[in-house]
Design a protein around this motif. Structure first.
Motif, short mmCIF file in Angstrom:
data_model
loop_
_atom_site.label_atom_id
_atom_site.label_comp_id
_atom_site.label_asym_id
_atom_site.label_seq_id
_atom_site.Cartn_x
_atom_site.Cartn_y
_atom_site.Cartn_z
N UNK A 323 0.83 -1.21 0.00
CA UNK A 323 0.00 0.00 0.00
C UNK A 323 0.86 1.25 0.00
N UNK A 326 2.78 1.03 -3.71
CA UNK A 326 1.88 1.20 -4.84
C UNK A 326 0.55 1.73 -4.34
N UNK A 327 0.57 2.96 -3.77
CA UNK A 327 -0.68 3.44 -3.20
C UNK A 327 -1.72 3.56 -4.31
N UNK A 328 -2.89 2.98 -4.11
CA UNK A 328 -3.91 3.05 -5.15
C UNK A 328 -4.31 4.51 -5.37
N UNK A 331 -10.11 5.85 -7.70
CA UNK A 331 -10.76 4.66 -7.17
C UNK A 331 -9.81 3.51 -7.38
N UNK A 332 -9.35 2.91 -6.30
CA UNK A 332 -8.30 1.89 -6.45
C UNK A 332 -8.76 0.74 -7.32
#
Ligand code: TPP
Ligand code: TPP
Ligand code: SF4
Ligand code: SF4
Ligand code: MG
Ligand code: MG
Lengths: 346, 623, 623, 346
Positions: A323, A326-328, A331-332
């Motif tokens: 997380x 690769x933070x979404x 809208x993830x």
């Protein structure tokens, strides 16, 4: 950290009573399980952990009825699989204190595989294995810890199996905490449970338990006041391994073997006696091999402990790291649906 | 990364037109067939075609070279209209060795194009392929358009034509043969080389000499056809009219993984996915383990039993617990699933069906786990069962399975199969916001509601967030008192609980939308299907209607419970045909439930239905 | 040891006559209820009655004393005619404490005899039993003939009346209460004390003081009734007309064990029985481990999976491999059973059904594993399923299961249930020579026959004696070539093999004798049943016919395949009723197979059907 | 003795060839399994056991395809359960030589429980565990022997599991024969297989095997000619534990720990070096703990052997004894049907 969180109440000091559930205890009168239940309730009351953070998971067997009697969260699952359920629970809510109540059949017969994998993964669960060397609930068949030759309902001519040594097994799979205690030594049992609760990682505790209906007296020589001092050895880190009514007998190493010596008879001096050290794996393995059948006293207490990352920590840490790395964005979900190669049709 | 569509490679030769084409690539397991098959499909998609693919490979990691057992195949249909199946017969077969030829030539249409690598027809090759005579020399292949190519020699010539960025062994050079073949096929069907050139760069970028060699081979294959005098002609398939929007490729296993992630996101729950590898389900674990940044935890358990138990433990602790497996693993999980039914834990169990019984045909497809999914647990142990009809449909089906699991606090089995799992298709990417909501309410405080209290509509019991102060309680697999949840051996209570568990699952009919009927709403024949047979059934039904026959189609998503309107619908047709890749499992349920003599059509060859097979059954029933 | 029948104890009081009597003994788990129940049944049998018994005990080894959860019960019907069920309502209830009274009084007929131990109705006793008021004092028991006895006091008085051979504690003395109660019941129903006196000697012989105490209690109970002024009268049930011959008692589990031994003997094979203990199947292991002198090997495996695999290994090595389990264990064994289907190994799997799902009601009976037995494996995985109708019938059913397993080289599931397993009945001992032969021919030399060659009639493949020189071969769970048995991924072969496996099992219809119809061969109603519901169905059907109704009964031994004449038979009745202790599992199969709207009658309370329940269903259907 | 018997042919001397089945070998080119197959065929040809008395039982995995390639009896069963099948086979025909071919996943993951129970029971089977530290057949997921942190298809961020040590596990459950060998050391492998065949009881042999497709080079440092002398230690009973290209390095005990010393550098004398003794359990346990990751060489060869009754012997002996003690009279079946209490109705 996982997304599943609960808000702890400010925990007022609780007593044993607070850990007793409203369910009638349904073991045979005189069963060793009662003592273990009472000690567990007592130890929990002494721990600095809110009641709602305890979960008792069990398989099937007399011993596995344990969760019903604890006024905590409890999951009475299926035969032999408690460690797997506990692993799932720990990954999702790592801050819970998860206990497993299991029997010698549940843990070592049908459940042997899950047990060894939980131990090697070092899932942070406290495994209390009630070893009565028999199947209680199904009325008296031999278990993996029963001595060979044992006559039981299923072995009228004697069991053909060589028994498992639970502690040697646990050490063989590199469990990080391995201990033994007795249903009839309340103080020792309480202490041992306490140590296991404090250990971060899998704690395997074999509790010698009397099944007075199907295997009465199995452990008597280790629990009876008269014989206990000579037949057991309570391990205490840093202290020499002495035993006997006058604490004048002890254990010494000879080659790679342990040997019982009598200090009173001058067979050895105090300096010769091994000093208990629960961090020494090789020593723990030798102690674990003592069967109590020959002249050596059966070691009780913590045989071994070490520290190692817990499985669930890694599982959770990978989620956290992913997380962070690769933070979404946006809208993830849309993000991953559209990841990789895409094309537009106009 | 999103990329625009590409145009055909310009050719100087005359070009024919086709509405669709079926191609089959076949070679040794080590020949890179799956790579060029996938790449060709991708190219078609980029050129606007609709496609359906069907990879078909042996159970061994690498079966012995040159034998029929070692043949790896990739079938693909592309068209300028909606494509629903990988196609019945092939228009073209690319056979990289005699074994591939022998094993697959049966499927080539009469007058179909047959490309063979003549360099691979030596005596030893023929022996390994168990050919008594050389098929290129006897007259056994006369009914095909044969295109003989010295593929090995030509590839080597192309690859080593000029110095490479770094030296390459002959063996490494030979590995480029598949791209030579792909280059030829691209020429033959007017496909662009660009997507493949990009792919080669991306894949072999780190070793420039290999990338360069493969590119040379690819281009050489194209040029060879452009220049060769061999009598073959190029066909073009124009772009299909596809709904506008953003597309991607998707396999069933990818879609399944995404469906679970979507459910977690929409429910606001972590996903806890525990699984034990098994073909053809393993990829779901692989996929999900790459989505950790979306709050997905994955665990590879010691076995299937542990996987199921871990997943249930995860649900018990408040996540959406899920697991995936195939037939043998389903057997093993049943006892744990039974506990999830008894304790009412929301768990999604994905079952990717493959050929059985026992180890069976692990890399082949089948639909023979339906009854095991519905009835395969001891005791009365009902749970919902849901299936998907196409690879991309696995997304919504898994999402729906998760939604129901959570809403009804029940394990749900989602049935996929090997064909869906590995098959790929273009997918109009849906938007997250269009998904139906999932209400994953958990009891997280003492508010008068009891742990075993039920929702009056769904009969779902509370999902207590364990760790919540004041809600301490115990659950287990013994029968529970209907009110308090405490152990109860009371006879009436057991009967009530048994009915309650059934009613809860039966009540899920309220989630099922009116059944969609393709074709007439009453008439001569209804074809009822489920799962991956969708495309073949639809094609055959469409064809039958086009031929003036009264044939309708209903394809089921919900296998348990069945749609509430299904009984009425079935009665409106003179005959009901149920095609399945098993010996009649849905048939059994439909016959028992509606007491109608539905006709099973069974195929159990590890291969999907062809359209023809269904058309034939229609014809038989209607005459 | 064989013993002659005994005569009634002479009484001085008047004696009434009855054709049958239902008695229920109830007390705490520790009260010795099962012992006196069994002993009373045995006495009845020795006096020439037919009996059916139904032990009903809690899941705990010893549940908390004095609570309803801890009540252990033993129901028994004896009569001077064929007795088929333990009876609906009881004529007499012996309740040793308030909990037993509370839990069981519902079943006592109006005006039935109620014996209670008044010494156990103190405040604490009432509280444990959750009685708000003392039932002996409120008027809740007015409709019964109450017989209040100070059982504890009287027992103590009798036991310690004169010095015993050795001292006994009060607690030990109190343990004799059950025999005091039995003594009373013997007087009330004119039963001899002799068999019990013999039993006590045999059982407690080593401790003379305990034997003596129990004998004193038993006699005191008898004398108490003979002398008491309480208004109760003695009944007599004359001997039933039973077929002449040598009889013994038998429970279903004993009969199952004997059936396996018989099969081994007749087939000339060792029995290799591997099992993992589970209620209510464990006793089969216990029994068999006592028959080693008849070439029976027993193994207690580490779990059910291992048990099934060991059994299959045993069959592979040439023994008759068998295993026994209950629901949860069946789930676990399915994957291994699937291998036995695939490799065609003769294995008998005994499933003693109990209440489900999950751990469910482990000591209660149910019939809800039928679909799991037939369909509970992944893939198309057919095997024969056979059931027994009474405890003693387990003998022939198990024998037949073994015979079919051996003849057809297939695993066979034999379905028993908790009621059959623990229920006892008198059994006219059959002679070994009357059993049908079992041909267990194994291939033990090279004679031109190949390991995978099939019998043309049965389709059974060879049973090669491994270790035989020259017959070395390999088997496994992957799909096999229909001819050679080597691994085959061929699509057509897989379909052929799938059909072959099904045809082989379907072909077992040739073993099934013409179906026996009790009652009219066509008419208004056919009751179709299977398993332990036999007695209740027969009684109800007999009663209905006696009342002039057109009701026939068919009871199935073969559940898969079904008898070949069943379809025709079913069509000859206007209605078909299928009573089952599940939610309609046989119904589902019958409806699917014959497309008839058979009516299910379901009971799922962990208790067998009463005759009344079936009679009511008949009445409803026929009006 | 069980009733199941076969008549052995007078066995003429066989060669490797005679042990090759007619089935095509279907492993990837270069797979370590080939070498193991060839050595096994060779060893079998050298043993004094008729070909038809060998049975190969396996689970599922690349390694478990083994039985198809052996021209003996063979049973390719289901994943993880081979020891249970083998136990059944041995009880019914104790005179067969039963081999189990299994992988690290088959034996230790799904099959862990059956393995440990077969070992403790001392069922007379030879267990060849091909340890490639990966799942081959299912295409490259980590296995219970994979090192933690390993990146595989199922663990793109690294495995969170602490690996099992197969030899320590086997010793922990009191296996009676525990050994290790290498796919690439044909002679050593042959010898080890030979020893295992000669052992009466469960023999557990870990074979380090290269999966060149999914885990290539995993054991290279132990198998490569250049590094092998320094990284491995071939145990030979009665000989000091020396290693190194010039056999001038050795192992010494210090406390309960093993220590590597260089004789050439004078760090120790030959007398200090431990003498291999495969009957010493404590020593075996210490040797089993050597991971090959630190400075100590990985022991290969037989670590431990002892003798104990075999399970199947007891099972069969009980039948024999029962038949002697309670010989069935008349028709034995009638005998037991009529045993116990009976009565006559006239
Ligand atoms: C799958 C399955 N197999 C078997 C059983 C039956 N069973 C219940 S408890 C038990 C063994 C109990 O022994 P142990 O674990 O030692 O517990 P104890 O009763 O001695 O405390 C068995 C075999 C079961 N419930 N489920
Ligand atoms: C019940 C079941 N679960 C899972 C599988 C899939 N499976 C086949 S082999 C295997 C693991 C193989 O690993 P290993 O035992 O190490 O053998 P290798 O292929 O590496 O030789 C798995 C998970 C299966 N066949 N059956
Ligand atoms: S059977 Fe044994 S273990 Fe079980 S409750 Fe009774 S005394 Fe305890
Ligand atoms: S995948 Fe690995 S273990 Fe399996 S055959 Fe190929 S190289 Fe050998
Ligand atoms: Mg126990
Ligand atoms: Mg492996």
């Amino acid at each position: 950290m996982s997304a599943i969180q609960t808000v702890p109440l400010s925990s007022k000091k609780l007593t044993n009573k607070d850990y007793e559930s409203d369910q009638e205890v349904r073991w045979c009168p005189g069963c060793g399980d009662y003592a273990i239940l009472r000690q567990t309730q007592k130890v929990l009351a002494e721990l600095d952990i809110p009641r709602e953070k305890h979960v008792f998971v069990s398989g099937i067997g007399c011993s596995s009825r344990f969760p019903y009697y604890m006024n905590t969260y409890g999951f009475h699952t299926i035969h032999g699989r408690a460690p797997a359920f506990a692993t799932g629970i720990k990954c999702v809510q790592p801050d819970l204190t998860v206990w497993i109540a299991t029997g010698d059949g549940d843990a070592l017969s049908i459940g042997g595989n899950h047990l060894i994998h939980a131990l090697r993964r070092n899932v942070d669960v406290k495994i209390l294995m009630f070893n009565n060397r028999i199947y209680g609930l199904t009325k008296g068949q031999y278990s993996p810890t029963s001595e060979s030759g044992k006559h039981t309902a299923s072995t009228p001519m004697g069991s053909p199996d060589h028994p498992l040594n639970p502690l040697a097994l646990a050490l063989g799979v590199e469990a990080t905490f391995v201990a033994r205690s007795l249903d009839r030594d309340l103080q020792h049992l309480g202490q041992t449970l306490h140590h296991s609760a404090k250990h971060k990682g899998s704690a395997f505790v074999e509790i010698l338990q009397n099944c007075n209906v199907f295997n009465d007296g199995e452990w008597e020589k280790f629990t009876d006041k008269a014989t206990k001092p000579m037949t057991t050895l309570a391990l205490e880190d840093g202290k020499p391994m002495l035993y006997g009514p006058n604490k004048d007998k002890g254990l010494r190493v000879k080659g790679f073997k342990l040997e019982a010596v009598d200090l009173a008879k001058g067979e050895a001096k105090l300096e010769d006696i091994i000093v208990a050290d629960s961090t020494d794996l090789a020593l723990a393995e030798m102690l674990a091999r003592i069967s109590g059948k020959d002249s050596l006293p059966l070691p009780i207490g913590v045989l071994y402990r070490t520290s190692r990352t817990c499985y669930e920590n890694d599982v959770v840490a990978q989620v956290q790291k992913a997380r962070q790395d690769k933070p979404p964005k946006g809208d993830p979900l849309d993000g991953i649906l559209r990841a990789g190669e895409t094309w537009v049709v106009a | 990364m999103s990329s625009a569509s590409v145009l055909a490679q310009p050719t100087k030769k005359p070009v024919g037109q086709r509405t669709d084409v079926v191609i089959y690539f076949a070679g040794d397991s080590g020949d890179g067939i799956q790579a060029i098959g996938g790449q060709f499909g991708h190219t078609c998609v980029r050129m606007g075609n609709d496609i359906v693919t069907f990879p078909d490979f042996p159970a061994e990691i690498r079966a012995p070279a040159g034998t029929k057992a070692g043949v790896s195949g990739y079938q693909l249909q592309f068209g300028n209209h909606e494509v629903l199946t990988p196609g019945d017969g092939y228009d073209a077969l690319i056979a990289l060795n005699p074994a591939a030829l022998q094993a697959r030539v049966k499927g080539l249409k009469d007058n179909g194009l047959l490309i063979v690598n003549t360099d691979k027809f030596g005596e030893l090759d023929l022996k390994k392929a168990q050919c008594k005579t050389n098929p290129l020399e006897d007259s056994s292949l006369d009914r095909y358009q044969m295109f003989k190519v010295e593929l090995t020699r030509l590839t080597r010539a192309a690859v080593f034509e000029s110095p490479l960025p770094a030296p390459l062994s002959n063996r490494e050079g030979d590995r480029c043969q598949n791209f030579f073949a792909l280059g030829m096929v691209c020429w033959l069907f007017g496909r662009s080389l660009d997507p493949t050139l990009q792919y080669i760069d991306a894949k072999f970028g780190k070793r420039a000499e290999i990338a360069e060699a493969n590119k040379r081979a690819l281009k050489a294959g194209w040029v060879y056809c452009e220049n060769t005098d061999a009598y073959v002609s190029s066909f073009e398939v124009t772009a299909a009219k596809m709904a506008p929007g953003l597309y991607r490729h998707i396999t069933g296993n990818q879609a399944t993984a995404l469906g679970l992630v979507a459910a977690g996101q929409k429910a606001g729950l972590p996903i806890f996915f525990a699984s034990y590898p098994i073909t053809p389900a393993s990829d779901i674990l692989h996929q999900l383990s790459r989505y950790k940044n979306l709050n997905v935890m994955t665990a590879q358990a010691e076995d299937e039993i542990a996987a199921a138990c871990m997943a249930i433990g995860g649900s018990y602790a408040g996540a959406l617990g899920c697991t995936a497996t195939s037939g043998p693993g389903l057997d093993l999980k049943q006892e744990a699933i039974s506990l999830a039914v008894s304790t009412e834990m929301p768990v999604v169990i994905v079952v990717v069906q493959r050929g059985g019984p026992s180890t069976g045909l692990p890399t082949k497809t089948e639909q023979a786990d339906l009854l095991a999914a519905i009835f395969g647990r001891h005791g009365e142990c009902p749970l919902p069962v849901i299936a998907a009809s196409t690879p991309s449909d696995c997304y919504m089906a898994t999402y729906e399975a998760s939604r129901i699991a959570i809403k009804y606090r029940t394990p749900v089995i989602f049935l996929s199969d090997g064909y869906l799992a590995n098959g790929a298709e273009p997918w109009l990417i849906p938007a997250a916001k269009d998904l139906p909501p999932i209400n994953a309410k958990q009891l997280v405080e003492v508010n008068g509601v009891k742990p075993f209290q039920r929702d009056t509509e769904t009969q779902a019991r509370q999902w207590v967030r364990i760790g919540t102060p004041g809600l301490e309680h115990r659950v287990g697999g013994l029968e529970k008192d209907i009110g308090s949840g405490n152990i109860s051996y009371d006879p009436d209570n057991h009967e009530n609980m048994t009915h309650l568990r059934k009613a809860k699952v039966d009540g899920i009919v309220r989630e099922i939308p009116p059944t969609v009927i393709a074709g007439p709403t009453s008439g001569d024949l209804l074809i009822l299907g489920w799962g991956s047979t969708y495309g073949a059934i639809k094609s055959a039904a469409d064809l039958a209607r086009a031929a003036g026959k009264s044939v309708a189609q209903v394809h089921l998503r919900y296998l348990n419970p069945l749609p509430p309107d299904l009984g009425d619908i079935l009665k409106r047709y003179k005959k009901v045909l149920i095609p399945e890749m098993n010996l009649g499992q849905l048939s059994l349920i439909v016959r028992a439930k509606y007491v109608i003599p539905a006709q099973p059509l069974n195929k159990i060859k590890g291969q999907p239905f062809t359209i023809t097979e269904i058309t034939n059954a229609i014809d038989t029933l209607l005459t």
